[in-house]
Design an enzyme around this catalytic site. Structure first.
Site, mmCIF file in Angstrom:
data_model
loop_
_atom_site.group_PDB
_atom_site.id
_atom_site.type_symbol
_atom_site.label_atom_id
_atom_site.label_comp_id
_atom_site.label_asym_id
_atom_site.label_seq_id
_atom_site.Cartn_x
_atom_site.Cartn_y
_atom_site.Cartn_z
ATOM 1 N N GLY A 143 -15.903 86.450 -34.579
ATOM 2 C CA GLY A 143 -15.721 84.688 -34.485
ATOM 3 C C GLY A 143 -16.942 84.269 -34.875
ATOM 4 O O GLY A 143 -17.765 84.453 -35.302
ATOM 5 N N SER A 144 -16.840 82.945 -34.327
ATOM 6 C CA SER A 144 -17.990 81.958 -34.472
ATOM 7 C C SER A 144 -19.371 82.607 -33.958
ATOM 8 O O SER A 144 -20.482 81.836 -34.316
ATOM 9 C CB SER A 144 -17.613 80.460 -33.841
ATOM 10 O OG SER A 144 -16.440 79.952 -34.401
#
Length: 226
Positions: A143-144
């Site tokens: 993810g981020s």
């Protein structure tokens, strides 16, 4: 004699369990079975006509005791992590959950828990979901957390600077069958703003301009320094 696991379901995914013949089938019991189990010995004994042992005569081979294995788990943190994870999974009506606590300097695992769990001291049904140490076996997209590494790779490759602009309009981007989108159209933003706003579109566009191994090399260097 009966095998007993003091922490029960709190640490069962790490410690694991043995089968009826004391062979490890899960967790540390399985992965370090040869170290823990030792080697059986044999000896000559005198028996009567009914097969009852009367006297031990001599050893043919001496048994070798298994060795101890000391884990880095902190039982207090393990219990608290398990308690909080179990509460969180119930509160959010989640199907599963995992929680890991590491010691930052050494990387030692102080607590690692999963939901659902099982108690190796009791009768265990054939429940693959509950017996799996999901913290270790399951893979998931980072993810981020990967975005700063993409930005770093772009700077290292001299493709971008912190103030280099990226056009994210109209707020989404399609790559093959995959739709990449931001919560809204952020327009033209800098690389620095892309990280601040966690822009999916901007980071994907940055990654697309890098070589096939640029991000991997940055990740390797980051792991070495950690």
């Amino acid at each position: 004699y009966k095998r007993y696991y003091p922490l029960g379901e709190v640490a069962t995914h790490v410690v694991g369990k043995t089968d009826i013949d004391d062979r490890g089938i899960e967790g540390i019991e399985l992965s370090r079975n040869n170290t823990l189990q030792g080697k059986s010995g044999s000896r000559v004994i005198l028996v009567d006509r009914r097969g009852n042992a009367i006297q031990n005569l001599d050893y043919i081979s001496v048994p070798v005791p298994g060795k101890d294995i000391q884990l880095s788990l902190d039982s207090r943190l393990q219990y608290l992590a398990y308690k909080e994870l179990k509460s969180a999974v119930a509160a959010h009506r989640a199907s599963t959950g995992s929680f890991v606590i590491l010691e930052a300097n050494s990387g030692e695992i102080l607590a690692i828990v999963n939901q659902t769990s099982y108690n190796a001291n009791g009768r265990i049904a054939d429940n693959e979901l509950g017996m799996k140490n999901r913290s270790v076996t399951d893979s998931y997209a980072p993810g981020s957390t990967i975005k700063p590494f993409v930005a770093l790779a772009a700077i290292v490759e001299h493709q971008f600077q912190a103030d280099t602009t990226i056009n994210t309009s109209p707020g989404f981007l399609r790559i093959g069958s995959k739709l990449i989108q931001d919560p809204r159209d952020r327009g033209i933003i800098s690389l620095q703003e892309a990280i601040q706003k966690s822009s999916q579109v901007a980071i994907v566009k940055v990654a697309g301009k890098l070589g096939s191994t640029a991000i991997l090399e940055v990740l390797k260097l980051s792991l070495i320094h950690i």
